[in-house]
Design a protein around this motif. Structure first.
Motif, short mmCIF file in Angstrom:
data_model
loop_
_atom_site.label_atom_id
_atom_site.label_comp_id
_atom_site.label_asym_id
_atom_site.label_seq_id
_atom_site.Cartn_x
_atom_site.Cartn_y
_atom_site.Cartn_z
N UNK A 150 0.81 -1.11 0.00
CA UNK A 150 0.04 0.14 0.01
C UNK A 150 0.88 1.21 0.16
N UNK A 151 0.30 2.38 -0.44
CA UNK A 151 1.12 3.51 -0.77
C UNK A 151 1.24 4.13 0.68
N UNK A 152 0.13 4.01 1.55
CA UNK A 152 0.15 4.54 2.94
C UNK A 152 -0.28 3.52 3.86
N UNK A 153 0.49 3.26 4.63
CA UNK A 153 -0.15 2.25 5.90
C UNK A 153 -1.02 2.92 6.68
N UNK A 154 -1.85 2.03 7.19
CA UNK A 154 -2.82 2.61 8.19
C UNK A 154 -2.87 1.59 9.35
N UNK A 155 -3.21 2.07 10.54
CA UNK A 155 -3.15 1.19 11.65
C UNK A 155 -4.78 1.36 12.33
N UNK A 156 -4.88 0.08 12.91
CA UNK A 156 -6.54 -0.08 13.17
C UNK A 156 -6.43 -0.41 14.87
N UNK A 157 -7.23 0.25 15.59
CA UNK A 157 -7.20 -0.09 16.89
C UNK A 157 -8.63 0.64 17.44
N UNK A 158 -8.80 0.42 18.84
CA UNK A 158 -9.97 0.70 19.57
C UNK A 158 -9.65 1.35 20.76
N UNK A 159 -10.43 2.34 21.18
CA UNK A 159 -10.14 3.12 22.59
C UNK A 159 -11.50 3.14 23.38
N UNK A 160 -11.34 3.35 24.74
CA UNK A 160 -12.74 3.42 25.24
C UNK A 160 -12.86 4.62 26.01
N UNK A 161 -14.30 5.09 26.02
CA UNK A 161 -14.48 6.63 26.54
C UNK A 161 -15.35 6.09 28.02
N UNK A 162 -15.14 6.28 29.01
CA UNK A 162 -15.57 5.93 30.12
C UNK A 162 -17.02 6.82 30.34
N UNK A 163 -18.26 6.01 30.71
CA UNK A 163 -19.26 6.66 30.87
C UNK A 163 -19.59 6.70 32.04
N UNK A 164 -19.78 7.86 32.87
CA UNK A 164 -19.89 7.85 34.34
C UNK A 164 -21.38 7.84 34.76
N UNK A 165 -22.13 8.17 33.64
CA UNK A 165 -23.73 8.27 33.99
C UNK A 165 -24.31 7.18 33.33
N UNK A 166 -23.77 6.07 32.78
CA UNK A 166 -24.29 4.84 32.35
C UNK A 166 -25.72 4.56 33.11
N UNK A 167 -26.77 4.24 32.72
CA UNK A 167 -27.78 3.74 33.55
C UNK A 167 -27.45 2.44 34.02
N UNK A 168 -28.04 2.24 35.25
CA UNK A 168 -27.61 1.10 35.96
C UNK A 168 -27.91 -0.23 35.28
N UNK A 169 -29.13 0.00 34.55
CA UNK A 169 -29.79 -1.53 33.79
C UNK A 169 -28.57 -1.81 32.75
N UNK A 177 -14.63 3.58 20.70
CA UNK A 177 -14.26 4.11 19.37
C UNK A 177 -13.27 3.33 18.61
N UNK A 178 -13.59 2.88 17.44
CA UNK A 178 -12.62 2.44 16.33
C UNK A 178 -12.32 3.50 15.67
N UNK A 179 -10.85 3.42 15.21
CA UNK A 179 -10.35 4.21 14.21
C UNK A 179 -9.23 3.80 13.42
N UNK A 180 -9.39 4.12 12.25
CA UNK A 180 -8.15 3.86 11.25
C UNK A 180 -7.23 4.95 11.07
N UNK A 181 -6.23 4.84 11.27
CA UNK A 181 -5.22 6.15 11.23
C UNK A 181 -4.07 5.86 10.38
#
Length: 240
Positions: free
Chosen positions: A1-20, A37-41
């Motif tokens: 490929x002309x330009x490489x891309x890297x794939x991975x995920x990161x987490x965003x904590x949800x403090x007010x997530x409903x208990x259920x 969040x999944x991203x290709x960079x």
């Protein structure tokens, strides 16, 4: 490929997530419920693909299958990404990933136990290049603290809009500062027309991009490719 891309995920904590919902969003390696969040960079930290909102209990493999990242490849509506490695032609491009991802033809992983100098060198270069996506996540969170801190927003849709807005602004900053150099790979002249593939042809492509043998063959050819250019250019040889 002309330009490489890297794939991975990161987490965003949800403090007010409903208990259920907490059991759906909580995974053992995180303190509380999260959204992923999944991203290709690419190397310039340009974010080409982003998919946000899956529950934090899911793993990266489930996220990959749900995000539609490879849909354009399966539908045949992406520019040609064929390339040669070690004088062997490969029809589809590839993304650099870590060890948790499956052994697909379109994913290039590191080696867990390299047993010679060539494989050790491949491991070093792959893991070094794959850090682009982690750097991009770090830049995003440093630039906008709202996505670095546990979220107190109740609605998932608002969190999604905030995430995508931060990503768009991130890319705009790169472009305006002149640091984005990968845009030319998607020039208008390179855009294909929709070939209207039949369902059977799409099935063939889907099987091809998930082929395990191709995955191992590609990794072996990339190892030889890197070693060849190391002998030509020294340790500064580019990954591919």
């Amino acid at each position: 490929m002309k330009f490489m891309r890297s794939l991975d995920c990161t987490h965003w904590e949800w403090a007010t997530c409903p208990t259920a919902w907490k059991w759906q969003h909580h995974r053992g390696d995180h303190e509380g419920p999260t959204l992923i969040l999944q991203a290709l960079v690419s190397q310039d930290l340009w974010i080409w693909h982003a998919y946000f909102g899956m529950t934090g209990a899911k793993n990266d493999i489930v996220f990959l299958q749900s995000s539609g990242l490879l849909n354009d490849v399966i539908d045949g509506v992406v520019p040609s990404t064929s390339f040669y490695a070690n004088d062997v032609e490969y029809k589809y491009g590839y993304y650099l990933v870590d060890g948790v991802y499956p052994e697909w033809a379109t994913l290039v992983k590191s080696l867990s136990c390299p047993n010679d100098e060539k494989r050790l060198y491949y491991k070093k270069k792959q893991e070094s290049a794959r850090k682009d996506v982690e750097r991009a996540f770090s830049v995003l969170k440093k630039r906008w603290s709202i996505i670095a801190q546990p979220s107190r927003i109740l609605e998932k849709s608002k969190k999604r809009n905030i995430t995508y807005t931060c990503i768009i602004l991130h890319n705009m900053i790169l472009e305006d500062s002149g640091r984005a150099f990968c845009g030319e790979s998607y020039e208008e002249d390179n855009q294909p027309t929709n070939p209207l593939l039949t369902y059977a042809k799409k099935e063939v492509i889907q099987v091809s991009i998930r082929d395990r043998d191709t995955h191992h063959n590609l990794r072996a050819d990339l190892t030889k490719h890197l070693w060849f250019y190391r002998e030509q250019e020294g340790d500064g040889a580019y990954f591919f």
